[in-house]
Design a protein around this motif. Structure first.
Motif, PDB file in Angstrom:
ATOM      1  N   THR A  81       0.825  -1.211   0.000  1.00 25.15           N
ATOM      2  CA  THR A  81       0.000   0.000   0.000  1.00 25.15           C
ATOM      3  C   THR A  81       0.861   1.264   0.000  1.00 25.15           C
ATOM      4  O   THR A  81       0.593   2.209  -0.754  1.00 25.15           O
ATOM      5  CB  THR A  81      -0.946  -0.008   1.221  1.00 25.15           C
ATOM      6  OG1 THR A  81      -1.825  -1.124   1.085  1.00 25.15           O
ATOM      7  CG2 THR A  81      -1.757   1.264   1.323  1.00 25.15           C
ATOM      8  N   HIS A  89       1.079   4.006  -3.140  1.00 24.40           N
ATOM      9  CA  HIS A  89       0.821   5.441  -2.993  1.00 24.40           C
ATOM     10  C   HIS A  89       2.073   6.276  -3.270  1.00 24.40           C
ATOM     11  O   HIS A  89       2.060   7.494  -3.071  1.00 24.40           O
ATOM     12  CB  HIS A  89       0.270   5.743  -1.601  1.00 24.40           C
ATOM     13  CG  HIS A  89      -1.184   5.400  -1.437  1.00 24.40           C
ATOM     14  ND1 HIS A  89      -2.192   6.169  -1.975  1.00 24.40           N
ATOM     15  CD2 HIS A  89      -1.797   4.358  -0.834  1.00 24.40           C
ATOM     16  CE1 HIS A  89      -3.366   5.619  -1.682  1.00 24.40           C
ATOM     17  NE2 HIS A  89      -3.153   4.525  -0.998  1.00 24.40           N
ATOM     18  N   ILE A 129      -3.821   5.714   5.303  1.00 30.73           N
ATOM     19  CA  ILE A 129      -3.649   4.264   5.228  1.00 30.73           C
ATOM     20  C   ILE A 129      -4.097   3.703   6.570  1.00 30.73           C
ATOM     21  O   ILE A 129      -3.504   4.001   7.608  1.00 30.73           O
ATOM     22  CB  ILE A 129      -2.178   3.892   4.934  1.00 30.73           C
ATOM     23  CG1 ILE A 129      -1.784   4.440   3.550  1.00 30.73           C
ATOM     24  CG2 ILE A 129      -1.978   2.372   5.008  1.00 30.73           C
ATOM     25  CD1 ILE A 129      -0.306   4.346   3.235  1.00 30.73           C
ATOM     26  N   THR A 135      -7.020   3.788   2.368  1.00 31.32           N
ATOM     27  CA  THR A 135      -6.679   2.461   1.857  1.00 31.32           C
ATOM     28  C   THR A 135      -6.533   1.563   3.083  1.00 31.32           C
ATOM     29  O   THR A 135      -5.777   1.882   3.998  1.00 31.32           O
ATOM     30  CB  THR A 135      -5.365   2.501   1.052  1.00 31.32           C
ATOM     31  OG1 THR A 135      -5.469   3.520   0.060  1.00 31.32           O
ATOM     32  CG2 THR A 135      -5.103   1.169   0.365  1.00 31.32           C
ATOM     33  N   THR A 157      -9.761  -0.763  -1.165  1.00 33.38           N
ATOM     34  CA  THR A 157      -9.740   0.602  -1.711  1.00 33.38           C
ATOM     35  C   THR A 157     -10.897   0.822  -2.684  1.00 33.38           C
ATOM     36  O   THR A 157     -11.421  -0.136  -3.257  1.00 33.38           O
ATOM     37  CB  THR A 157      -8.390   0.886  -2.426  1.00 33.38           C
ATOM     38  OG1 THR A 157      -8.411   2.223  -2.963  1.00 33.38           O
ATOM     39  CG2 THR A 157      -8.137  -0.080  -3.577  1.00 33.38           C
ATOM     40  N   ILE A 164      -5.068   2.717  -7.597  1.00 31.19           N
ATOM     41  CA  ILE A 164      -4.336   2.111  -6.471  1.00 31.19           C
ATOM     42  C   ILE A 164      -4.525   0.590  -6.476  1.00 31.19           C
ATOM     43  O   ILE A 164      -3.574  -0.172  -6.259  1.00 31.19           O
ATOM     44  CB  ILE A 164      -4.792   2.733  -5.120  1.00 31.19           C
ATOM     45  CG1 ILE A 164      -4.337   4.200  -5.026  1.00 31.19           C
ATOM     46  CG2 ILE A 164      -4.288   1.937  -3.912  1.00 31.19           C
ATOM     47  CD1 ILE A 164      -2.830   4.428  -4.987  1.00 31.19           C
ATOM     48  N   CYS A 209      -1.484  -2.010  -6.723  1.00 29.31           N
ATOM     49  CA  CYS A 209      -1.232  -3.020  -5.680  1.00 29.31           C
ATOM     50  C   CYS A 209      -1.100  -4.405  -6.301  1.00 29.31           C
ATOM     51  O   CYS A 209      -0.205  -5.174  -5.935  1.00 29.31           O
ATOM     52  CB  CYS A 209      -2.360  -3.033  -4.647  1.00 29.31           C
ATOM     53  SG  CYS A 209      -2.385  -1.591  -3.574  1.00 29.31           S
TER      54      CYS A 209
END
Ligand code: PLP
Length: 359
Positions: free
Chosen positions: A61, A65, A149, A170, A191, A196, A200
């Motif tokens: 994660t 980002h 996060i 997230t 998410t 994203i 991932c």
């Protein structure tokens, strides 16, 4: 001995694992996808990405980002080491702010004071199954353009103002055997952001979008279908497990005397990954020892806040965070898992009330 944690593995899990073994598809395959497609709506999000652990969910994660060297991530020191370690893995710097006495969670009013031009993200941890105070956290993130996060590794199904954790920023979950549900080892990222989610999935699979074409550095952080089969069977039982945890916690809070029991602030659904009391005045370790003699398993989560761990001291962390440090001296987690019988619960209450009156 009444254990502090006990995974409940039934016939469903056994049958599901055998089916995978017989299918011959052992690595990431259709069960992983089914698990993801069931976990996303459970959390109220569009996408879920299964990983090999909660730690790798956090690691992926942060990478997804774009957080890396030179960046700062504000988090809590009162958590499992993986929260802050994941920030170190990507070369960023964890910035610790203190916790709230009553909830053990990060204090939003201290977050703002810790923001610098290098701050990229806030990582609240929904510790013990209680959501962090997400409204002010989301407001601060919005105001300063920060990523959120959520370390939801202990909080599957917890809610804040009717919204499931993992759907604010997230989300990162763990399926380690002591958690509210398990897959053996495993994790999940949640998410609503399509970019994203895709990022991932790519990082999880060696930076590979097209077979054997690698556009970026990735890892093997995949979940296997064997683990996903266990996780899927467990997910079907999660609400029932959580209901038992909540009922067990209510029983304990109604019957324990002379100890500080956990609070549940208005508007939050606490899913009691841990039921954590406070025993002040240096008596905690004696109480723990006496309970062990009476057959009650307890645990200290966590005896050392992250900023005081040897490795972090070696990195130069030397701040004082009084509430986190006090919590580390006083907390004691009692069995609250769904495997407890009513006799177990009575024994726990009797033992604690007797021991605390004496010690
Ligand atoms: C368990 C846990 C993790 C890490 O999960 P693993 O699956 O063990 O890697 C991270 N953060 C918190 C708060 C946890 O409790």
């Amino acid at each position: 001995m009444i254990p502090i944690a006990k995974p409940l593995i039934g016939e469903e899990e056994k049958r599901a694992v055998l089916e995978v073994l017989e299918s011959g598809m052992l690595a990431q395959g259709p069960r992983v996808q089914t698990f993801e497609e069931a976990f996303a709506p459970y959390c109220g999000v569009k996408y879920a990405i299964a990983t090999s652990s909660g730690t790798t969910a956090l690691h992926i994660t942060l990478l997804a980002h774009g957080i890396g060297p030179g960046d700062e991530v504000i988090t809590t020191p009162f958590t499992f080491i993986a929260s802050a370690n994941s920030i170190l893995y990507v070369g960023a710097r964890p910035i610790f702010v203190d916790i709230d006495y009553a909830t053990f969670n990060i204090r939003p009013d201290q977050i703002e004071a810790a923001i610098t031009p290098r701050t990229r993200a806030i990582m609240p941890v929904h510790l013990f199954g209680l959501p962090a105070d997400m409204q002010p956290i989301m407001e601060i993130a919005e105001r300063y353009g920060l990523i959120v996060i959520e370390d939801a590794c202990q909080a599957h199904g917890a809610e804040y103002n009717g919204k499931r954790v993992g759907s604010f920023g997230t989300g990162c979950f763990s399926f380690y055997p002591t958690k509210n549900i398990t897959s053996g080892e495993g994790g999940m990222i949640t998410t609503n952001d399509e970019y994203i989610a895709e990022k991932c999935r790519t990082i999880r699979q060696h930076g590979m979008r097209r077979r054997y074409y690698h556009d970026e550095l990735g890892f093997n952080f995949r979940m296997t279908d064997v683990h996903a089969a266990i996780g899927l069977s467990q997910l079907a039982k999660l609400e029932q497990f959580n209901a038992r945890r909540i009922a067990n916690a209510r029983y304990l809070s109604e019957h324990l005397k002379g100890v500080v029991t956990p609070i549940v602030p208005e508007g939050r659904r606490h899913v009691f990954h841990q039921y954590t009391i406070r025993i002040p005045d240096g008596r905690r370790d004696m109480v723990m020892e006496a309970l062990k003699e009476r057959g009650i398993g307890t645990a200290v989560f966590y005896p050392v806040p992250t900023h005081q761990q040897k490795f972090y001291r070696d990195l130069g962390y030397d701040q004082t965070l009084p509430e986190a440090e006090k919590a580390a001296q006083e907390v004691l987690s009692l069995p609250v898992h769904p495997g407890l019988s009513s006799t177990d619960l009575k024994m726990i209450v009797e033992a604690i009330n007797e021991v605390c009156a004496r010690v």
